[in-house]
Enzyme design. Structure first.
Site, short mmCIF file in Angstrom:
data_model
loop_
_atom_site.label_atom_id
_atom_site.label_comp_id
_atom_site.label_asym_id
_atom_site.label_seq_id
_atom_site.Cartn_x
_atom_site.Cartn_y
_atom_site.Cartn_z
N HIS A 42 -3.48 -7.45 -0.92
CA HIS A 42 -4.22 -8.60 -0.38
C HIS A 42 -5.22 -9.17 -1.38
O HIS A 42 -5.70 -10.27 -1.21
CB HIS A 42 -4.91 -8.24 0.95
CG HIS A 42 -6.13 -7.39 0.83
ND1 HIS A 42 -6.13 -6.04 1.04
CD2 HIS A 42 -7.41 -7.69 0.53
CE1 HIS A 42 -7.34 -5.54 0.90
NE2 HIS A 42 -8.15 -6.55 0.58
N ASP B 95 0.11 -2.49 1.45
CA ASP B 95 -1.00 -3.20 0.82
C ASP B 95 -1.29 -2.67 -0.58
O ASP B 95 -2.45 -2.54 -0.98
CB ASP B 95 -2.25 -3.13 1.68
CG ASP B 95 -3.24 -4.26 1.35
OD1 ASP B 95 -2.86 -5.17 0.60
OD2 ASP B 95 -4.39 -4.20 1.81
N ASN C 215 -14.71 -4.02 -2.98
CA ASN C 215 -14.23 -2.68 -3.28
C ASN C 215 -12.73 -2.54 -3.09
O ASN C 215 -12.14 -1.53 -3.47
CB ASN C 215 -14.92 -1.63 -2.40
CG ASN C 215 -16.22 -1.13 -2.97
OD1 ASN C 215 -17.29 -1.43 -2.44
ND2 ASN C 215 -16.16 -0.37 -4.05
N SER C 216 -12.09 -3.54 -2.47
CA SER C 216 -10.66 -3.46 -2.18
C SER C 216 -9.87 -3.16 -3.44
O SER C 216 -10.01 -3.84 -4.45
CB SER C 216 -10.16 -4.78 -1.60
OG SER C 216 -10.07 -4.71 -0.21
N GLN D 199 15.19 1.56 17.61
CA GLN D 199 13.91 1.18 18.17
C GLN D 199 13.38 2.42 18.89
O GLN D 199 14.09 3.02 19.70
CB GLN D 199 14.04 0.02 19.15
CG GLN D 199 14.43 -1.29 18.50
CD GLN D 199 14.52 -2.42 19.51
OE1 GLN D 199 14.64 -2.18 20.70
NE2 GLN D 199 14.49 -3.64 19.02
#
Length: 504
Positions: A143, A173, A245-246, A304
């Site tokens: 991100h 991420d 800090n990401s 599923q």
């Protein structure tokens, strides 16, 4: 004023109590006789744990040169909403509990001092990262660099260098960068084992654009699922981290990376001692594929599934609510070819226990397409195994996991009016829900008018009487809930465990 006899007795009692207390702490006034309760204590005292480091300076000196600031210019496709809070884009927070939903904030986007960046045209984002090889590979968050036009990294020595994005993975991420300028760069290493709850950790990053900031804390919890993605398995730490800090590293006391800082829980966007980091073992697996292929290929089972709740466990006659309940095995998928069916409870993968549907999803996704796995599952009261050759997870986002959702079942005593589906024109098979008592047990589980009940207690049903018969069978077996497979108007099937209402 002269002391009375009562005052003297009271003062004597206080003095005696003080001596006992002092003796208990200092050991100088212990009575000669050992109390009975003390005689039962172990003869060997519990050893004191190791003292925390008196200083983290040596660790910081060792690893700080490998930590970088990441600066990004965003392209025009990045939503203006990215300015609203630290790095929320690209992560689904709908599953976060309502009381926390507004407090979860991502950081890294627009983390520089001065507030949000200007809207329109090229905008900027600021985050953190760390170098993992001498030739300049850098790990950060997806991100931070998503929708990037250009990327630069600022080293600890002050140099700012151009970097390119090698690959990104939105599901975990994680992103991998490469410094364009050839050179030999200081780098850090991943830890060889998972940290324990209570271990000391050090976070280094670029909060609010203030590069090279060091904070310390402990691992507060492991295995956190915050609803941010399909493979949530976060470390929770209390080292203060903030916007910017990401993508930065969390180190153990040996100077090894144990996590990548990714999310915080905060009412204001600032640290309140709840931060979440992606575990190093997950990061390493993703980075390896990004470095070699530029993308991540995940194993695909083709089912599923949903969690086995306490209600569902009772409906299935299980002792504990563990495993992953198969809602549906897609036609032509590895699961269907291996014979898995709706109602099976997957209990193990390659001999390792499966606690819930999320864990199954993570384990399968962590294996490469083409891998052969052995699944242990329960069908009815019989245990069985199946060997499955995994496919490749489709790029459209289908995954081997579903949320628990709200669910229900059907039968008149459960607050439902039923009719054969064929008679009301809804389908050729199943039992249609034609009316729902809003105060009944079924409504409480989310059953709605127009839903189809496909089977009850593992048996297909086509008449209301068959539904009633299966419920009576569950009651006779002493179960407090009955399990049903229900299909809604959108074609989505799910299992529903509804508490049996004896009142009728």
């Amino acid at each position: 004023m002269p002391e009375t006899r009562t005052q003297r007795r009271a003062l004597a009692s206080v003095a005696a109590a003080a001596l006992v207390t002092t003796g208990a702490i200092g050991g100088a006034y212990l009575p000669a006789a050992t109390p009975a309760y003390a005689q039962a204590l172990p003869k060997t005292p519990i050893e004191a744990p190791e003292h925390p480091p008196g200083s983290f300076a040596n660790i910081v000196d060792k690893v700080k040169p490998g930590v970088v600031s990441v600066k990004v210019k965003l392209d025009d496709t990045a939503s203006a909403d990215d300015d609203d809070g630290p790095g929320q884009s690209g992560r689904n927070m709908q599953n976060v509990p309502p009381q926390l939903r507004e407090f979860f904030r991502r950081f890294g986007q627009n983390g520089a001092p001065g507030g949000p960046q200007q809207r329109g045209g090229s905008r900027g984002a600021v985050g953190s990262g760390f170098i993992i090889s001498a030739d300049g590979y850098v790990v950060t968050n997806n991100h931070v660099v998503d929708h990037s036009k250009t990327v630069q990294v600022t080293l600890d020595d002050g140099r700012t260098l151009d970097a390119k994005v090698i690959g990104k993975d939105s599901k975990t991420d994680i992103a991998l960068l490469k410094i364009k300028e050839a050179g030999s760069y200081p780098y850090v290493q991943f830890g060889k084992g998972a940290p324990r709850v209570g271990d000391w950790v050090v976070a280094i990053g670029n909060p609010f654009g203030l590069g090279g900031t060091v904070t310390a804390g402990i691992v507060s919890a492991r295995g956190r699922d915050i609803g941010a993605g399909p493979y949530d398995d976060f470390l929770q730490i209390d080292a203060p981290i903030n916007k910017g800090n990401s993508g930065g590293p969390t180190f153990n006391v040996n100077g090894e990376v144990v996590g990548v800082n990714t999310a915080i829980a905060s009412p204001s966007g600032g640290s309140v001692g709840l931060a979440f980091a992606i575990p190093a073992e997950t990061v390493q697996a993703v980075v390896e594929q990004l470095r070699t292929d530029g993308k991540v290929a995940r194993g695909y089972l083709g089912v599923q599934v949903q969690p086995v709740t306490q209600d569902i466990a009772e409906g299935l006659g299980l002792a504990k609510p563990k495993g992953a309940l198969v809602d549906h095995a897609e036609d032509g998928t590895p699961a269907a070819k291996a014979g898995l069916k709706s109602g099976d409870v997957i209990e193990k993968v390659n001999g390792e226990p499966i606690n819930d549907a999320k864990e199954l999803s993570r384990k399968i996704a962590g294996l490469k397409p083409g891998s052969k796995v052995e699944l242990a599952y329960l069908r009815g009261s019989k245990s069985d195994t199946a060997t499955v050759t995994l496919g490749s997870l489709p790029t459209d986002g289908k995954v081997a996991s579903r949320g628990s959702g709200e669910e229900s079942n059907g039968q008149p005593r459960l607050g439902l009016s039923l009719a054969p589906a064929s008679e009301v024109g809804l389908a050729d098979q199943g039992v249609a829900v034609v009316e729902v008592d809003p105060d009944g047990p079924a409504a409480a589980k989310g059953i709605e008018q127009g839903d189809l009940i496909l089977d009850v207690g593992g048996q297909s049903v086509s008449k209301p009487s068959e539904v009633a018969a299966q419920i009576r069978s569950a009651e006779s077996a002493g179960r407090r809930a009955v399990l049903m497979r229900v299909k809604n108007g959108k074609g989505v099937t799910r299992f529903v465990a509804v508490q049996l209402n004896k009142a009728g």
